[in-house]
Enzyme design. Sequence first.
Site, PDB file in Angstrom:
ATOM      1  N   LYS A 223      -0.729  29.707  26.370  1.00 37.26           N
ATOM      2  CA  LYS A 223       0.642  30.176  26.167  1.00 37.26           C
ATOM      3  C   LYS A 223       1.280  29.556  24.934  1.00 37.26           C
ATOM      4  CE  LYS A 223       1.536  32.359  30.474  1.00 37.26           C
ATOM      5  NZ  LYS A 223       2.075  32.325  31.825  1.00 37.26           N
ATOM      6  N   ARG A 264      -4.616  29.251  36.439  1.00 41.62           N
ATOM      7  CA  ARG A 264      -5.024  30.590  35.993  1.00 41.62           C
ATOM      8  C   ARG A 264      -5.356  30.490  34.509  1.00 41.62           C
ATOM      9  NH1 ARG A 264      -2.556  34.684  33.364  1.00 41.62           N
ATOM     10  NH2 ARG A 264      -3.084  36.817  33.955  1.00 41.62           N
TER      11      ARG A 264
HETATM   12  N1  PMM Z   1       1.159  34.971  33.062  1.00 41.20           N
HETATM   13  C1  PMM Z   1       0.653  36.083  32.505  1.00 41.20           C
HETATM   14  C2  PMM Z   1       0.103  37.099  33.315  1.00 41.20           C
HETATM   15  N2  PMM Z   1       0.049  36.965  34.658  1.00 41.20           N
HETATM   16  N3  PMM Z   1       0.479  35.686  36.593  1.00 41.20           N
HETATM   17  C3  PMM Z   1       0.983  34.596  37.172  1.00 41.20           C
HETATM   18  N4  PMM Z   1       0.917  34.458  38.504  1.00 41.20           N
HETATM   19  N5  PMM Z   1       1.561  33.593  36.435  1.00 41.20           N
HETATM   20  C4  PMM Z   1       1.673  33.682  35.082  1.00 41.20           C
HETATM   21  O1  PMM Z   1       2.246  32.754  34.470  1.00 41.20           O
HETATM   22  C5  PMM Z   1       1.137  34.828  34.425  1.00 41.20           C
HETATM   23  C6  PMM Z   1       0.546  35.834  35.236  1.00 41.20           C
HETATM   24  C7  PMM Z   1       0.675  36.247  31.011  1.00 41.20           C
HETATM   25  O2  PMM Z   1      -0.509  35.747  30.439  1.00 41.20           O
HETATM   26  P1  PMM Z   1      -1.781  36.671  30.009  1.00 41.20           P
HETATM   27  O3  PMM Z   1      -1.245  37.831  29.218  1.00 41.20           O
HETATM   28  O4  PMM Z   1      -2.657  35.809  29.217  1.00 41.20           O
HETATM   29  O5  PMM Z   1      -2.491  37.138  31.250  1.00 41.20           O
END
Ligand code: PMM
Length: 285
Positions: A223, A264
């Site tokens: 991020k 994650r």
């Molecule tokens: N961040 C992203 C997408 N999905 N889900 C949860 N539970 N928490 C998060 O902080 C989150 C998420 C954005 O990141 P990406 O585009 O790299 O998937």
Amino acid sequence: MERTEPSLAGLPEWGRCGVMGIVNVTPDSFSDGGLWLDPDRAVTHGLELVAQGADLVDVGGESTRPGAKRVTEEEELRRVLPVVRGLAGQGVVVSVDTMRAAVAEQAVDAGAAMVNDVSGGLADPNMVKVAAETGVPFVVMHWRGQSASMDRLAQYQDVVTEVVAEVERQLEAVVAAGVRPEQVVVDPGLGFAKTREDDWKLLARLDAWHRLGRPLLVAASRKRFLGTLLADPLTGELRPPKERDAASAAVSALAAAAGAWSVRVHEVRPSADAVRVEAALRAAR
Ligand code: PMM
């Protein structure tokens, strides 16, 4: 810190912080957009993440990066379902990353074991009903509005207290609407209506979530606050997303030490190693 491991309906217990690998089936996600748009490649990538130590794989068909435009439901289903089916069919524990009730419902039918809704049930009025009816674990992330406008919503007096309280209210609301408390995972929503400083403050106080009594998911991987931290000292240019994986793994170790249920991440191997280091330390105490 004390490890709180409340039971989570239907998912295996790992006995340590889990690792959720990310498969974004999108053309425009901030760090891996376009890489896994083909379903076969996405399934192969998900299996690679499991081989590298992922405990579960999060499949998403809509980018939520700041400013992102929404995709149609039809397109989201077309992206997500074959990948969920392909991975679940091979025994992978799959979570579906969606704000849409219909996508969540069909993904669970296709074998998804968990619904990860970054809006925590706020974006689609039917989502909570689907979560209640399917009975699978449901992520209630801190969310204040759609990606197109969320940067303007990062206004806090005391970010930790307010974010925990807002998630607690949403947790109560989804439980009042029929979701069982044992289904719910909470998530501070790093980068969603948060400044870089807010993200650091939230990470520094992961202990503040214990009082909710629910498993905590921490999603810091690649991020922007990490890109800013690691910016080139001469040019000020942000460290590119794919070069933020060592920092992401460092966050994984620290989140595990703070009692997180799962992290994650995009690059699984370093975080899978990090959570095992943390578990070994914990066991040696
Ligand atoms: N961040 C992203 C997408 N999905 N889900 C949860 N539970 N928490 C998060 O902080 C989150 C998420 C954005 O990141 P990406 O585009 O790299 O998937």
